[in-house]
Design a protein around this motif. Structure first.
Motif, PDB file in Angstrom:
ATOM      1  N   ASP A   1      17.045  12.128  -8.573  1.00  0.00           N
ATOM      2  CA  ASP A   1      15.725  11.653  -8.841  1.00  0.00           C
ATOM      3  C   ASP A   1      15.461  11.045 -10.202  1.00  0.00           C
ATOM      4  O   ASP A   1      16.173  11.539 -11.176  1.00  0.00           O
ATOM      5  N   PHE A   2      14.687  10.008 -10.277  1.00  0.00           N
ATOM      6  CA  PHE A   2      14.461   9.177 -11.442  1.00  0.00           C
ATOM      7  C   PHE A   2      12.986   9.011 -11.982  1.00  0.00           C
ATOM      8  O   PHE A   2      12.162   9.220 -10.985  1.00  0.00           O
ATOM      9  N   SER A   3      12.809   9.060 -13.112  1.00  0.00           N
ATOM     10  CA  SER A   3      11.426   8.863 -13.609  1.00  0.00           C
ATOM     11  C   SER A   3      11.342   7.876 -14.895  1.00  0.00           C
ATOM     12  O   SER A   3      12.312   8.086 -15.570  1.00  0.00           O
ATOM     13  N   CYS A   4      10.503   6.973 -14.583  1.00  0.00           N
ATOM     14  CA  CYS A   4      10.681   5.792 -15.976  1.00  0.00           C
ATOM     15  C   CYS A   4       9.222   5.015 -15.740  1.00  0.00           C
ATOM     16  O   CYS A   4       8.985   4.816 -14.561  1.00  0.00           O
ATOM     17  N   ASP A   5       8.526   4.727 -16.675  1.00  0.00           N
ATOM     18  CA  ASP A   5       7.442   3.998 -16.706  1.00  0.00           C
ATOM     19  C   ASP A   5       7.801   2.304 -16.817  1.00  0.00           C
ATOM     20  O   ASP A   5       7.019   1.634 -17.015  1.00  0.00           O
TER      21      ASP A   5
ATOM     22  N   LEU B   1       1.055  -1.220  -0.146  1.00  0.00           N
ATOM     23  CA  LEU B   1       0.039  -0.059   0.055  1.00  0.00           C
ATOM     24  C   LEU B   1       0.851   1.348  -0.067  1.00  0.00           C
ATOM     25  O   LEU B   1       0.397   2.326  -0.522  1.00  0.00           O
ATOM     26  N   THR B   2       2.045   1.225   0.809  1.00  0.00           N
ATOM     27  CA  THR B   2       2.597   2.563   0.843  1.00  0.00           C
ATOM     28  C   THR B   2       3.824   2.744  -0.162  1.00  0.00           C
ATOM     29  O   THR B   2       4.148   1.497  -0.777  1.00  0.00           O
ATOM     30  N   ARG B   3       4.215   3.897  -0.412  1.00  0.00           N
ATOM     31  CA  ARG B   3       5.073   4.013  -1.494  1.00  0.00           C
ATOM     32  C   ARG B   3       6.518   3.213  -1.028  1.00  0.00           C
ATOM     33  O   ARG B   3       7.272   2.772  -1.960  1.00  0.00           O
ATOM     34  N   ARG B   4       6.873   3.592   0.140  1.00  0.00           N
ATOM     35  CA  ARG B   4       8.085   2.930   0.666  1.00  0.00           C
ATOM     36  C   ARG B   4       8.070   1.385   0.538  1.00  0.00           C
ATOM     37  O   ARG B   4       9.164   0.809   0.263  1.00  0.00           O
ATOM     38  N   SER B   5       7.061   0.865   0.432  1.00  0.00           N
ATOM     39  CA  SER B   5       6.715  -0.755   0.197  1.00  0.00           C
ATOM     40  C   SER B   5       7.484  -1.258  -1.123  1.00  0.00           C
ATOM     41  O   SER B   5       7.454  -2.166  -1.236  1.00  0.00           O
ATOM     42  N   TYR B   6       7.716  -0.178  -2.312  1.00  0.00           N
ATOM     43  CA  TYR B   6       8.169  -0.474  -3.403  1.00  0.00           C
ATOM     44  C   TYR B   6       9.741  -0.138  -3.605  1.00  0.00           C
ATOM     45  O   TYR B   6      10.159   0.166  -4.748  1.00  0.00           O
ATOM     46  N   ARG B   7      10.315   0.022  -2.435  1.00  0.00           N
ATOM     47  CA  ARG B   7      11.656   0.407  -2.668  1.00  0.00           C
ATOM     48  C   ARG B   7      12.482  -0.570  -2.993  1.00  0.00           C
ATOM     49  O   ARG B   7      12.077  -1.868  -3.038  1.00  0.00           O
ATOM     50  N   VAL B   8      13.830  -0.288  -3.747  1.00  0.00           N
ATOM     51  CA  VAL B   8      14.741  -1.263  -4.071  1.00  0.00           C
ATOM     52  C   VAL B   8      15.995  -1.057  -3.590  1.00  0.00           C
ATOM     53  O   VAL B   8      16.536  -0.064  -3.643  1.00  0.00           O
TER      54      VAL B   8
ATOM     55  N   SER C   1      14.684   1.359 -14.496  1.00  0.00           N
ATOM     56  CA  SER C   1      14.009   0.780 -15.767  1.00  0.00           C
ATOM     57  C   SER C   1      13.550  -0.662 -15.480  1.00  0.00           C
ATOM     58  O   SER C   1      12.488  -1.162 -15.917  1.00  0.00           O
ATOM     59  N   ALA C   2      13.958  -1.176 -14.586  1.00  0.00           N
ATOM     60  CA  ALA C   2      13.761  -2.528 -14.007  1.00  0.00           C
ATOM     61  C   ALA C   2      12.372  -2.523 -13.296  1.00  0.00           C
ATOM     62  O   ALA C   2      11.505  -3.409 -13.649  1.00  0.00           O
ATOM     63  N   PHE C   3      12.290  -1.350 -12.394  1.00  0.00           N
ATOM     64  CA  PHE C   3      11.035  -1.602 -11.518  1.00  0.00           C
ATOM     65  C   PHE C   3      10.081  -0.363 -11.792  1.00  0.00           C
ATOM     66  O   PHE C   3       8.827  -0.346 -11.166  1.00  0.00           O
ATOM     67  N   GLY C   4      10.486   0.631 -12.611  1.00  0.00           N
ATOM     68  CA  GLY C   4       9.544   1.776 -12.861  1.00  0.00           C
ATOM     69  C   GLY C   4       9.918   2.649 -11.551  1.00  0.00           C
ATOM     70  O   GLY C   4      10.629   2.357 -10.630  1.00  0.00           O
TER      71      GLY C   4
ATOM     72  N   PRO D   1      10.143   5.265  -4.382  1.00  0.00           N
ATOM     73  CA  PRO D   1       9.124   6.578  -4.702  1.00  0.00           C
ATOM     74  C   PRO D   1       8.987   7.422  -3.821  1.00  0.00           C
ATOM     75  O   PRO D   1       8.757   7.106  -2.717  1.00  0.00           O
ATOM     76  N   ASP D   2       8.884   8.672  -4.404  1.00  0.00           N
ATOM     77  CA  ASP D   2       8.575   9.813  -3.487  1.00  0.00           C
ATOM     78  C   ASP D   2       7.451  10.747  -4.049  1.00  0.00           C
ATOM     79  O   ASP D   2       7.276  11.837  -3.594  1.00  0.00           O
ATOM     80  N   SER D   3       7.140  10.650  -5.265  1.00  0.00           N
ATOM     81  CA  SER D   3       5.944  11.333  -5.847  1.00  0.00           C
ATOM     82  C   SER D   3       5.018  10.469  -6.883  1.00  0.00           C
ATOM     83  O   SER D   3       5.510   9.200  -7.032  1.00  0.00           O
ATOM     84  N   VAL D   4       4.167  10.860  -7.263  1.00  0.00           N
ATOM     85  CA  VAL D   4       3.602  10.133  -8.364  1.00  0.00           C
ATOM     86  C   VAL D   4       4.294   9.709  -9.517  1.00  0.00           C
ATOM     87  O   VAL D   4       4.273   8.421  -9.935  1.00  0.00           O
ATOM     88  N   PRO D   5       5.036  10.544 -10.162  1.00  0.00           N
ATOM     89  CA  PRO D   5       6.049   9.941 -11.323  1.00  0.00           C
ATOM     90  C   PRO D   5       7.240   9.526 -10.944  1.00  0.00           C
ATOM     91  O   PRO D   5       8.096   9.037 -11.745  1.00  0.00           O
ATOM     92  N   GLY D   6       7.861   9.931  -9.828  1.00  0.00           N
ATOM     93  CA  GLY D   6       9.259   9.748  -9.576  1.00  0.00           C
ATOM     94  C   GLY D   6       9.674   9.181  -8.456  1.00  0.00           C
ATOM     95  O   GLY D   6       8.816   8.706  -7.423  1.00  0.00           O
ATOM     96  N   SER D   7      10.923   8.756  -8.313  1.00  0.00           N
ATOM     97  CA  SER D   7      11.539   8.003  -7.101  1.00  0.00           C
ATOM     98  C   SER D   7      12.924   8.564  -6.909  1.00  0.00           C
ATOM     99  O   SER D   7      13.628   9.248  -7.741  1.00  0.00           O
ATOM    100  N   ARG D   8      13.372   8.477  -5.762  1.00  0.00           N
ATOM    101  CA  ARG D   8      14.637   9.383  -5.117  1.00  0.00           C
ATOM    102  C   ARG D   8      15.586   8.253  -4.973  1.00  0.00           C
ATOM    103  O   ARG D   8      15.508   7.190  -4.538  1.00  0.00           O
TER     104      ARG D   8
END
Length: 170
Positions: free
Chosen positions: A116-120, A79-86, A148-151, A99-106
């Motif tokens: 900061d990265f963004s990728c679909d 449920l949380t953004r943090r749960s998608y960390r790598v 690239s691997a995880f979006g 993830p730290d925003s709708v389109p991006g990750s830190r």
């Protein structure tokens, strides 16, 4: 990896970087000024179509930087953004893409925000490096590969709850 017709990405610090995906089997990141990264999924593993690399199971993924296998630990996602960390461990440094925003990750290295990265979850990755941060070539390799691997990005929990309530309400 098979050659792609994709144009290289122009990174502001490291010049041309190429990201190539081989379906959900693996990917490769390379550039003149950065170490080469490969990330491969065990071909016997079950494929999750919602993840570019096909799985978040660390036992089914192998990441190498310049041929050296590194520790890769994607969280399961929830449920949380943090749960998608790598998380990646490379030469004594701990990296995290979260993830730290709708389109991006830190991207952090040893807890310090470096970019900061963004990728679909494809071969088109955008990176923005933190002003004044000590940026290393391996930072770019790791950031581009993970994005690239995880979006990147994710909905905040409050938006997910609103969506869930909306779906449950007649």
């Amino acid at each position: 990896m098979n050659d792609s017709d994709r144009n290289p990405i122009e990174d502001t610090r490291f010049g041309e970087i190429t990201v190539r995906q081989d379906g959900q089997n693996g990917l490769e990141v390379e550039g003149e000024g950065i170490p080469r990264v490969t990330l491969e999924r065990d071909p016997e593993s079950e494929v999750d179509r919602q993840i570019a690399i096909g799985t978040r199971d660390p036992d089914r993924l192998t990441m190498r930087i310049d041929g050296l296998e590194v520790g890769l630990k994607p969280a399961k996602g929830g449920l949380t953004r943090r749960s998608y960390r790598v998380d990646v461990e490379y030469r004594g440094a701990d990296y995290r893409l979260v993830p730290d925003s709708v389109p991006g990750s830190r991207l952090t290295r040893d807890g310090v925000h470096i970019g900061d990265f963004s990728c679909d979850g494809d071969e088109i990755v955008l990176a923005e490096w933190k002003e004044g941060a000590d940026i290393r070539p391996e930072d770019a390799s790791i950031g581009y590969a993970l994005a690239s691997a995880f979006g990147t990005g994710g909905q905040p929990m409050w938006m997910l709850l609103i969506d869930a309530v909306g779906l449950a309400t007649p």
